[in-house]
Design a protein around this motif. Structure first.
Motif, mmCIF file in Angstrom:
data_model
loop_
_atom_site.group_PDB
_atom_site.id
_atom_site.type_symbol
_atom_site.label_atom_id
_atom_site.label_comp_id
_atom_site.label_asym_id
_atom_site.label_seq_id
_atom_site.Cartn_x
_atom_site.Cartn_y
_atom_site.Cartn_z
ATOM 1 N N VAL A 72 -0.192 -7.573 4.682
ATOM 2 C CA VAL A 72 -0.473 -7.726 6.109
ATOM 3 C C VAL A 72 0.823 -7.677 6.909
ATOM 4 O O VAL A 72 0.899 -7.038 7.973
ATOM 5 C CB VAL A 72 -1.223 -9.046 6.374
ATOM 6 C CG1 VAL A 72 -1.332 -9.313 7.863
ATOM 7 C CG2 VAL A 72 -2.620 -8.999 5.751
ATOM 8 N N GLU A 73 1.839 -8.329 6.396
ATOM 9 C CA GLU A 73 3.131 -8.323 7.091
ATOM 10 C C GLU A 73 3.697 -6.905 7.187
ATOM 11 O O GLU A 73 4.180 -6.486 8.243
ATOM 12 C CB GLU A 73 4.111 -9.231 6.342
ATOM 13 C CG GLU A 73 5.488 -9.304 6.996
ATOM 14 C CD GLU A 73 6.453 -10.151 6.188
ATOM 15 O OE1 GLU A 73 7.641 -10.197 6.562
ATOM 16 O OE2 GLU A 73 6.025 -10.759 5.187
ATOM 17 N N GLU A 74 3.630 -6.154 6.088
ATOM 18 C CA GLU A 74 4.126 -4.776 6.104
ATOM 19 C C GLU A 74 3.315 -3.923 7.076
ATOM 20 O O GLU A 74 3.865 -3.052 7.763
ATOM 21 C CB GLU A 74 4.067 -4.201 4.690
ATOM 22 C CG GLU A 74 5.039 -4.866 3.724
ATOM 23 C CD GLU A 74 4.858 -4.369 2.301
ATOM 24 O OE1 GLU A 74 3.948 -3.525 2.078
ATOM 25 O OE2 GLU A 74 5.607 -4.811 1.411
ATOM 26 N N PHE A 75 1.991 -4.154 7.144
ATOM 27 C CA PHE A 75 1.136 -3.398 8.064
ATOM 28 C C PHE A 75 1.534 -3.668 9.520
ATOM 29 O O PHE A 75 1.611 -2.742 10.334
ATOM 30 C CB PHE A 75 -0.325 -3.783 7.827
ATOM 31 C CG PHE A 75 -1.290 -3.161 8.801
ATOM 32 C CD1 PHE A 75 -1.682 -1.841 8.657
ATOM 33 C CD2 PHE A 75 -1.796 -3.891 9.871
ATOM 34 C CE1 PHE A 75 -2.569 -1.263 9.560
ATOM 35 C CE2 PHE A 75 -2.678 -3.322 10.770
ATOM 36 C CZ PHE A 75 -3.066 -2.001 10.614
ATOM 37 N N ASP A 81 6.251 -0.380 14.617
ATOM 38 C CA ASP A 81 7.330 0.603 14.458
ATOM 39 C C ASP A 81 8.668 -0.095 14.227
ATOM 40 O O ASP A 81 9.699 0.276 14.803
ATOM 41 C CB ASP A 81 7.412 1.518 15.691
ATOM 42 C CG ASP A 81 8.193 2.790 15.381
ATOM 43 O OD1 ASP A 81 8.355 3.114 14.191
ATOM 44 O OD2 ASP A 81 8.669 3.436 16.338
ATOM 45 N N ARG A 82 8.640 -1.096 13.367
ATOM 46 C CA ARG A 82 9.854 -1.811 13.014
ATOM 47 C C ARG A 82 10.076 -1.713 11.511
ATOM 48 O O ARG A 82 9.137 -1.566 10.728
ATOM 49 C CB ARG A 82 9.749 -3.281 13.425
ATOM 50 C CG ARG A 82 9.657 -3.486 14.927
ATOM 51 C CD ARG A 82 9.503 -4.954 15.281
ATOM 52 N NE ARG A 82 10.598 -5.746 14.776
ATOM 53 C CZ ARG A 82 10.655 -7.074 14.876
ATOM 54 N NH1 ARG A 82 9.651 -7.735 15.448
ATOM 55 N NH2 ARG A 82 11.694 -7.739 14.411
ATOM 56 N N LYS A 83 11.346 -1.792 11.115
ATOM 57 C CA LYS A 83 11.687 -1.679 9.693
ATOM 58 C C LYS A 83 11.228 -2.917 8.948
ATOM 59 O O LYS A 83 11.465 -4.040 9.366
ATOM 60 C CB LYS A 83 13.199 -1.506 9.537
ATOM 61 C CG LYS A 83 13.639 -1.289 8.090
ATOM 62 C CD LYS A 83 15.138 -1.101 7.998
ATOM 63 C CE LYS A 83 15.569 -0.903 6.538
ATOM 64 N NZ LYS A 83 17.040 -0.744 6.424
ATOM 65 N N VAL A 84 10.564 -2.688 7.805
ATOM 66 C CA VAL A 84 10.095 -3.799 6.978
ATOM 67 C C VAL A 84 11.305 -4.456 6.321
ATOM 68 O O VAL A 84 12.130 -3.776 5.704
ATOM 69 C CB VAL A 84 9.105 -3.315 5.902
ATOM 70 C CG1 VAL A 84 8.649 -4.474 5.036
ATOM 71 C CG2 VAL A 84 7.929 -2.610 6.542
#
Length: 378
Positions: A72-75, A81-84
């Motif tokens: 969910v955090e990665e989604f 549009d931010r770097k994981v």
């Protein structure tokens, strides 16, 4: 304002006409223009591709990241549009704990040394897992997402337009049937020709997009091969890392336990020091028993010192066993016997030998072999 009102009224009329036509079709009170069999097959194939692509994508995401909160955090990062942020793998975290524990217990102690070796291997496993996830995401997940969020959205949009064109066409056919006056019939026929042209044009556009599903399959096939290659490399790396670790632990285990016995003997009371078999039985792990012959004529004392000349070793008259090799083993020097997985050899022990090693024979070849690489047979 007048133009907008007229356009709104026109759009409302079209919407109402389509709704009426759709309802009457469902009730069986109106005819429906059927698409040809090839077109229907293309539609079914496209729907099947979309459904299975979604399932494969979701399950691959679960495989690469089992933690639902992390997914969910990665989604969210992707949608913003931010770097994981970089996340430590479980293997790397375990390696950190083992290293810190070794520093507390003493990196020079047998347990500390082993913790450091195992921790380093866990760190390498974690790094390999990170690289596998990165490679699989780029080569496999990204193309699947691009299809669902790009090509499939375009196909869905054109299919909705085609559905509206068909409803308009069938509504015109119904109005033509109901027209009585010649003027009304002429107007209905003219409208029917226009809607038929729009429908045919949209059907051709949609057909071309649906036929492009074949290219999608070819692209996904290539991506699937890349995913399998990445997974194969990952598991091969993990296997090699663990094999190297097993060799390190197998070669040093006898030395580690030997040092432990010496330390115990020095710090133990005289009464305890007089019973080394009891100490060994309480400390050593279970090792398959190989009968040891008390005295063997012709075996030099260098065997007890850890130096073995295979040409000088003679098997005991009794006490040999058959063993199956579990893993490939590369001999470190001329005193050891190289092994191949699943082969059968004869093994036996000699007085004074390290309990983690046996003498192995294969035809005219003989040498030391590690017990951990064998399955002793009765």
């Amino acid at each position: 304002m007048e133009f907008n009102v007229k356009k709104l009224a026109s759009d409302a009329g079209v919407f109402f006409s389509r709704a009426m036509q759709f309802t009457e079709e469902k009730l069986g009170q109106a005819e429906k223009t059927e698409l040809d069999a090839h077109f229907e097959n293309l539609l079914a194939r496209a729907d099947c591709t979309k459904n299975w692509t979604e399932k494969i994508l979701r399950q691959t995401e679960v495989l690469l990241q089992p933690n639902p909160s992390a997914r969910v955090e990665e989604f969210l990062y992707e949608k913003l549009d931010r770097k994981v942020p970089s996340r430590v793998t479980n293997g790397e975290l375990l390696a950190q704990y083992m290293t810190e524990a070794a520093n507390d217990f003493g990196p020079g102690t047998p347990y500390g040394k082993t913790l450091i070796k195992v921790g380093e291997t866990q760190r390498r496993l974690g790094a390999a897992e990170r690289e596998f996830i990165r490679s699989a995401s780029i080569s496999f997940l990204t193309p699947l997402r691009n299809f669902l969020e790009g090509d499939w959205r375009t196909i869905s949009k054109e299919r909705r337009i085609l559905q509206n064109r068909r409803l308009d066409l069938d509504a015109c056919k119904a109005r033509l049937k109901k027209a009585k006056a010649a003027e009304a019939k002429a107007a209905a026929e003219h409208e029917l020709r226009l809607t038929q042209t729009d429908f045919d044009r949209q059907a051709e556009v949609t057909r071309l997009l649906l036929e492009g599903i074949s290219s999608t399959h070819v692209n996904h096939l290539r991506c699937l091969h890349e995913f399998v290659e990445s997974q194969t490399n990952y598991y091969a790396q993990c296997y090699q890392f663990m094999l190297d670790l097993q060799k390190q632990l197998g070669s040093s285990k006898g030395e580690i336990f030997s040092g432990t016995f010496v330390g115990n003997a020095e710090s133990a009371s005289p009464a305890a020091a007089t019973s080394p078999p009891a100490v060994a039985a309480a400390t050593l792990p279970a090792v398959p028993t190989i009968p040891v012959v008390p005295t063997i004529v012709g075996v030099p004392n260098t065997v007890a010192e850890g130096v073995l000349n295979p040409n000088e070793v003679k098997p005991p008259a009794s006490g040999t066993r058959r063993a199956r090799v579990l893993y490939d083993y590369e001999a470190a020097d001329s005193t050891e016997l190289a092994l191949l997985a699943d082969e059968m050899i004869t093994v036996y022990s000699l007085p004074g030998m390290d309990p983690d090693w046996l003498i192995g024979e294969r035809g005219n070849q003989k040498g030391k072999v590690p017990v951990t690489y064998l399955e002793l047979l009765s």
